[in-house]
Design a protein around this motif. Structure first.
Motif, PDB file in Angstrom:
ATOM      1  N   ASN A  57       0.669  -1.299  -0.288  1.00 26.37           N
ATOM      2  CA  ASN A  57       0.466   0.198   0.278  1.00 26.37           C
ATOM      3  C   ASN A  57       0.804   1.182  -0.409  1.00 26.37           C
ATOM      4  OD1 ASN A  57      -1.901   2.190   0.399  1.00 26.37           O
ATOM      5  ND2 ASN A  57      -2.936   0.846   1.531  1.00 26.37           N
ATOM      6  N   LEU A  59       0.371   4.228   0.641  1.00 27.59           N
ATOM      7  CA  LEU A  59       0.483   5.161   2.268  1.00 27.59           C
ATOM      8  C   LEU A  59       1.562   4.608   2.932  1.00 27.59           C
ATOM      9  CD1 LEU A  59      -3.978   4.500   3.040  1.00 27.59           C
ATOM     10  CD2 LEU A  59      -2.520   6.612   1.812  1.00 27.59           C
ATOM     11  N   HIS A  60       1.267   3.739   3.259  1.00 31.37           N
ATOM     12  CA  HIS A  60       3.256   3.421   3.698  1.00 31.37           C
ATOM     13  C   HIS A  60       4.538   3.583   3.060  1.00 31.37           C
ATOM     14  CE1 HIS A  60      -0.098   0.559   5.488  1.00 31.37           C
ATOM     15  NE2 HIS A  60      -0.092  -0.225   4.983  1.00 31.37           N
ATOM     16  N   CYS A  65       1.110   9.600  -1.379  1.00 30.05           N
ATOM     17  CA  CYS A  65       0.109   9.244  -1.743  1.00 30.05           C
ATOM     18  C   CYS A  65      -0.324   9.614   0.078  1.00 30.05           C
ATOM     19  CB  CYS A  65       0.281   7.979  -1.557  1.00 30.05           C
ATOM     20  SG  CYS A  65      -0.850   6.972  -2.004  1.00 30.05           S
ATOM     21  N   ALA A  66      -0.002   9.524   0.990  1.00 29.78           N
ATOM     22  CA  ALA A  66      -0.126   9.912   2.866  1.00 29.78           C
ATOM     23  C   ALA A  66      -0.800  11.036   2.113  1.00 29.78           C
ATOM     24  CB  ALA A  66       0.597   9.248   3.543  1.00 29.78           C
ATOM     25  N   ALA A  69      -4.483  11.499   0.658  1.00 26.45           N
ATOM     26  CA  ALA A  69      -5.392  10.885   1.259  1.00 26.45           C
ATOM     27  C   ALA A  69      -5.689  11.260   2.660  1.00 26.45           C
ATOM     28  CB  ALA A  69      -4.741   9.595   1.865  1.00 26.45           C
ATOM     29  N   GLN A  74       3.547   9.315   6.489  1.00 25.62           N
ATOM     30  CA  GLN A  74       3.833   7.720   6.086  1.00 25.62           C
ATOM     31  C   GLN A  74       2.359   6.856   7.509  1.00 25.62           C
ATOM     32  OE1 GLN A  74       7.706   8.418   4.604  1.00 25.62           O
ATOM     33  NE2 GLN A  74       6.705   6.335   3.550  1.00 25.62           N
TER      34      GLN A  74
END
Length: 168
Positions: A57, A59-60, A65-66, A69, A74
């Motif tokens: 994922n 997000l990690h 990206c994190a 969202a 992260q």
């Protein structure tokens, strides 16, 4: 081995547990006893977890990206944070068998944050030569900010804890 009557008394009376130098063991003596472990998860922990779990994922791993969202940074995978619970139980009761776990993820955990995992005995039942223990499971950051809430069940080979461990 504790008799059923003694175990019942232990469950109905809150006992104070402490390290016993003569035996080298403490014991999980009553409902309400708590065990804790502190951990700071690093980006290398997240990378190693992703290799084993195949959790890729973004997000990690991707700050942009994190943030898109709605997160500050992260994220540490929730299941990696929740791995504190079986670690606490197994390190205090070698040979414990983790039977079940329910989890509710309440707040994000970011790389570098100190997390305190806590298990609290809510029920202990003798079964033959082992014990079925139920626990409340919680993880906190910033002292008292709840990030994971849940329950776990484990089969413990004994109520005696490994030397050097203590109940909080």
């Amino acid at each position: 081995m504790l008799s059923h009557r003694i175990l019942q008394k232990m469950l109905t009376t809150r006992l104070v547990s402490s390290f016993s130098p003569s035996s080298g063991f403490s014991s999980l003596s009553a409902c309400g006893d708590r065990l804790k472990h502190e951990r700071v998860f690093s980006s290398s922990d997240v990378l190693e977890y992703s290799k084993v779990s195949l959790d890729s994922n973004p997000l990690h791993f991707d700050l942009e990206c994190a943030q898109k969202a709605g997160f500050e940074d992260q994220l540490v995978p929730g299941m990696l944070v929740a791995s504190l619970f079986p670690r606490i139980i197994a390190s205090n009761f070698p040979g414990a068998v983790y039977v079940s776990q329910s989890l509710q993820f309440k707040s994000p955990v970011y790389i570098g944050e100190e997390i305190i995992g806590e298990v609290q005995a809510t029920s202990i039942r003798a079964m033959k030569n082992k014990y079925l223990a139920k626990f409340k499971t919680k993880c906190f950051k910033h002292g008292d900010h709840l990030v994971i809430d849940g329950e776990a069940t484990a089969i413990l080979p004994t109520l005696a804890m490994e030397q050097g461990k203590s109940i909080i």
